[in-house]
Design an enzyme around this catalytic site. Structure first.
Site, PDB file in Angstrom:
ATOM      1  N   GLU A 111      -2.334 -10.661   1.668  1.00  0.00           N
ATOM      2  CA  GLU A 111      -3.155  -9.467   1.955  1.00  0.00           C
ATOM      3  C   GLU A 111      -3.932  -9.059   0.698  1.00  0.00           C
ATOM      4  O   GLU A 111      -5.113  -8.747   0.761  1.00  0.00           O
ATOM      5  CB  GLU A 111      -2.275  -8.286   2.381  1.00  0.00           C
ATOM      6  CG  GLU A 111      -1.582  -8.436   3.696  1.00  0.00           C
ATOM      7  CD  GLU A 111      -2.432  -8.014   4.900  1.00  0.00           C
ATOM      8  OE1 GLU A 111      -3.533  -7.469   4.707  1.00  0.00           O
ATOM      9  OE2 GLU A 111      -1.975  -8.254   6.031  1.00  0.00           O
ATOM     10  N   THR A 141       4.794   5.432   1.514  1.00  0.00           N
ATOM     11  CA  THR A 141       5.844   5.550   0.497  1.00  0.00           C
ATOM     12  C   THR A 141       6.199   4.190  -0.096  1.00  0.00           C
ATOM     13  O   THR A 141       6.769   4.128  -1.180  1.00  0.00           O
ATOM     14  CB  THR A 141       7.139   6.145   1.098  1.00  0.00           C
ATOM     15  OG1 THR A 141       7.417   5.442   2.312  1.00  0.00           O
ATOM     16  CG2 THR A 141       6.996   7.625   1.398  1.00  0.00           C
ATOM     17  N   ASP A 177       5.102  -3.799   6.029  1.00  0.00           N
ATOM     18  CA  ASP A 177       4.810  -4.493   7.287  1.00  0.00           C
ATOM     19  C   ASP A 177       5.569  -5.819   7.367  1.00  0.00           C
ATOM     20  O   ASP A 177       6.178  -6.147   8.389  1.00  0.00           O
ATOM     21  CB  ASP A 177       3.301  -4.752   7.411  1.00  0.00           C
ATOM     22  CG  ASP A 177       2.498  -3.473   7.250  1.00  0.00           C
ATOM     23  OD1 ASP A 177       3.084  -2.392   7.379  1.00  0.00           O
ATOM     24  OD2 ASP A 177       1.293  -3.574   6.973  1.00  0.00           O
ATOM     25  N   GLY A 232      -2.846  -0.908  14.293  1.00  0.00           N
ATOM     26  CA  GLY A 232      -1.911  -0.351  13.317  1.00  0.00           C
ATOM     27  C   GLY A 232      -0.487  -0.822  13.555  1.00  0.00           C
ATOM     28  O   GLY A 232       0.465  -0.215  13.073  1.00  0.00           O
ATOM     29  N   LEU A 233      -0.338  -1.926  14.306  1.00  0.00           N
ATOM     30  CA  LEU A 233       1.005  -2.454  14.581  1.00  0.00           C
ATOM     31  C   LEU A 233       1.274  -3.742  13.796  1.00  0.00           C
ATOM     32  O   LEU A 233       2.177  -4.494  14.095  1.00  0.00           O
ATOM     33  CB  LEU A 233       1.182  -2.705  16.080  1.00  0.00           C
ATOM     34  CG  LEU A 233       1.056  -1.453  16.952  1.00  0.00           C
ATOM     35  CD1 LEU A 233       1.052  -1.814  18.423  1.00  0.00           C
ATOM     36  CD2 LEU A 233       2.188  -0.473  16.664  1.00  0.00           C
ATOM     37  N   SER A 234       0.430  -3.987  12.798  1.00  0.00           N
ATOM     38  CA  SER A 234       0.646  -5.079  11.839  1.00  0.00           C
ATOM     39  C   SER A 234       0.561  -6.476  12.446  1.00  0.00           C
ATOM     40  O   SER A 234       1.422  -7.324  12.203  1.00  0.00           O
ATOM     41  CB  SER A 234       1.991  -4.924  11.117  1.00  0.00           C
ATOM     42  OG  SER A 234       1.941  -3.808  10.306  1.00  0.00           O
ATOM     43  N   SER A 235      -0.523  -6.705  13.185  1.00  0.00           N
ATOM     44  CA  SER A 235      -0.722  -8.068  13.686  1.00  0.00           C
ATOM     45  C   SER A 235      -0.927  -9.035  12.519  1.00  0.00           C
ATOM     46  O   SER A 235      -0.501 -10.187  12.580  1.00  0.00           O
ATOM     47  CB  SER A 235      -1.914  -8.119  14.642  1.00  0.00           C
ATOM     48  OG  SER A 235      -3.059  -7.605  14.008  1.00  0.00           O
ATOM     49  N   SER A 236      -1.538  -8.571  11.427  1.00  0.00           N
ATOM     50  CA  SER A 236      -1.777  -9.500  10.309  1.00  0.00           C
ATOM     51  C   SER A 236      -0.454  -9.850   9.620  1.00  0.00           C
ATOM     52  O   SER A 236      -0.232 -11.014   9.272  1.00  0.00           O
ATOM     53  CB  SER A 236      -2.805  -8.944   9.318  1.00  0.00           C
ATOM     54  OG  SER A 236      -2.375  -7.738   8.764  1.00  0.00           O
ATOM     55  N   TYR A 284      -7.628   2.764   2.236  1.00  0.00           N
ATOM     56  CA  TYR A 284      -6.222   2.537   1.891  1.00  0.00           C
ATOM     57  C   TYR A 284      -6.079   2.364   0.376  1.00  0.00           C
ATOM     58  O   TYR A 284      -5.242   3.012  -0.270  1.00  0.00           O
ATOM     59  CB  TYR A 284      -5.704   1.297   2.622  1.00  0.00           C
ATOM     60  CG  TYR A 284      -4.252   0.994   2.349  1.00  0.00           C
ATOM     61  CD1 TYR A 284      -3.254   1.463   3.194  1.00  0.00           C
ATOM     62  CD2 TYR A 284      -3.868   0.242   1.243  1.00  0.00           C
ATOM     63  CE1 TYR A 284      -1.918   1.186   2.950  1.00  0.00           C
ATOM     64  CE2 TYR A 284      -2.534  -0.029   0.981  1.00  0.00           C
ATOM     65  CZ  TYR A 284      -1.565   0.435   1.846  1.00  0.00           C
ATOM     66  OH  TYR A 284      -0.239   0.166   1.593  1.00  0.00           O
TER      67      TYR A 284
HETATM   68  C1  GLA Z   1      -0.031  -0.161   5.966  1.00  0.00           C
HETATM   69  C2  GLA Z   1       0.401  -1.002   4.772  1.00  0.00           C
HETATM   70  C3  GLA Z   1       1.867  -0.731   4.406  1.00  0.00           C
HETATM   71  C4  GLA Z   1       2.152   0.760   4.246  1.00  0.00           C
HETATM   72  C5  GLA Z   1       1.573   1.547   5.427  1.00  0.00           C
HETATM   73  C6  GLA Z   1       1.622   3.026   5.222  1.00  0.00           C
HETATM   74  O1  GLA Z   1       0.677  -0.536   7.115  1.00  0.00           O
HETATM   75  O2  GLA Z   1       0.200  -2.359   5.032  1.00  0.00           O
HETATM   76  O3  GLA Z   1       2.225  -1.439   3.234  1.00  0.00           O
HETATM   77  O4  GLA Z   1       1.650   1.232   3.021  1.00  0.00           O
HETATM   78  O5  GLA Z   1       0.206   1.203   5.695  1.00  0.00           O
HETATM   79  O6  GLA Z   1       2.924   3.475   5.084  1.00  0.00           O
END
Ligand code: GLA
Length: 408
Positions: A181, A57, A193, A145-149, A242
């Site tokens: 990114e 979203t 993130d 999927g925990l946003s290490s970057s 994505y």
């Molecule tokens: C990844 C992207 C975010 C977001 C999610 C999905 O984590 O980096 O910006 O779009 O996917 O909600």
């Protein structure tokens, strides 16, 4: 504006770090000192995040509930007398060197691109006057999927900004990471993130409105917590899936702009009833893609009401609905994530579960009564092992403080 600039600069340094985090920070400082022959001048920290409701979203200008987690990355830096940057990945003990005035993305040592991208963003605010030695070390499982970057981008931006004497509001720091990114890693991500990493607060979710950029904490019931279940299935963000989903949403928004009699600049402007009315006039795949963020916006708004009334059970049901929408409409789930979510539906104490973040692998996030967290985690691991031969990795997550300087 000036108020914010100064406010962020004066945030207090935290007095307390958990033992695990203190050990990680000490390890980084030891590695920095051994490698560069001196102590770092500045050290920063940024956590990873879980996305709790509101999937895909953010770039549709919608709503998200997320949290900073108790896993993160430390970044240490010291000024150099020349214009070189020496950047050390503390886990690989691999060094990359480049000119501070020319941060360029490379195919080798791709991990360095995230830091180079942030340096490029900061350089557009103020041209660098000197180079630096830097090292980083984290404990967020990579590709989970925990946003290490995003954690790396955020702690790098915080520390380098301090070194260069640049003061920025939180949202601008998040935007520097997002641009890194886009231009250095090729993922057209939204801001979720980085925003979660920097705005996180203890025992609270972060509620973000990605149109107004009103971002605020929202209290979380004390008797429940999250489990993160890492399937280790491949995370395909940089492989184009994505970006393809994002394009489909933009195509759908352009379609709705031509048929609705109110302005539509993003899917945020389209209601579920409007989607129902026009779904058969649209390309089927584009219609299904659009259904997901439109439905998610409604679920986030309902979720806020559940949190305000302390109704964790209804909140959990929204998480299950969110996953179903991912699976059916957005097709960003995968069999491994479905296995976790399906198992979660019949395990005592679990209230909800869904994929978290981009999808296509990585982690599922599970909402569970605190008193049942350990047994529920074991039951998920067993169910996963039954299907795949070995268990997924489960960890209890606490909603944690966002990014900050630890030595400045
Ligand atoms: C990844 C992207 C975010 C977001 C999610 C999905 O984590 O980096 O910006 O779009 O996917 O909600």
């Amino acid at each position: 504006m000036l108020f914010f600039l100064h406010l962020y600069d004066k945030l207090p340094l935290p007095f307390f770090l958990s033992n695990a985090m203190q050990t990680l920070q000490n390890e980084l400082i030891a590695k920095f000192s051994a490698h560069f022959g001196r102590e770092p001048e500045i050290v920063s920290y940024a956590p990873g995040r879980i996305e709790v409701l509101g999937n895909h979203t953010d770039y549709n200008e919608g709503y998200v509930l997320s949290a900073a987690i108790n896993y993160g990355t430390f970044f240490a830096v010291s000024k150099r007398a020349d214009n070189e940057v020496h950047l050390l990945a503390g886990d690989l003990m691999e060094e990359v060197a480049f000119d501070v005035r020319q941060p360029i993305a490379e195919k080798e040592s791709m991990w360095a691109n995230y830091v180079k991208g942030c340096l490029a963003g900061l350089s557009s605010v103020k041209a660098p006057q000197f180079g630096f030695d830097a090292a980083f070390l984290g404990n967020i499982p990579l590709g989970s999927g925990l946003s290490s970057s995003a954690a790396l981008e955020t702690c790098a931006t915080l520390a380098i900004a301090r070194l260069f004497d640049i003061t920025l509001p939180k949202l601008e720091i998040a935007k520097i990471g997002q641009k890194a990114e886009h231009t250095f890693a090729g993922v057209k991500c939204g801001l979720l993130d980085q925003v979660s990493s920097i705005y996180g607060e203890e025992n609270a979710l972060v509620l973000s409105d990605f149109r107004s950029f009103d971002i605020k904490p929202i209290a979380f019931p004390e008797d429940v917590c999250f489990l993160m279940c890492n399937t280790h299935a491949k995370h395909a963000l940089v492989d184009g899936a994505y970006n393809e989903r994002r394009e489909s949403c933009e195509i759908a928004a352009r379609f709705f702009a031509t048929v609705l009699d109110h302005p539509v600049s993003a899917l945020r402007d389209v209601s579920w009833n409007e989607w129902l009315r026009f779904r058969d006039s649209m390309d089927d795949r584009i219609a299904r893609r659009a259904a997901h963020p439109i439905g998610e916006d409604t679920r986030v708004l309902e979720g806020i009401d559940c949190l305000r009334s302390g109704d964790a059970a209804s909140f959990g049901k929204l998480m299950f609905d969110s996953h179903e929408s991912s699976r059916v409409y957005f097709e960003n789930s995968c069999p491994e994530l479905d296995t976790v979510v399906n198992a979660a539906k019949s395990i005592p104490g679990i209230l909800g579960a869904r994929l978290s973040g981009g999808g296509f692998g990585g982690s599922a996030v599970v909402l569970v009564n605190k008193r049942d967290a350990e047994t529920a985690a074991e039951a998920i691991r067993n169910a996963y092992a039954h299907q795949y031969g070995s268990p997924c990795d489960t960890r209890i997550i606490s909603c944690s403080q966002g990014a900050h300087l630890v030595k400045a």
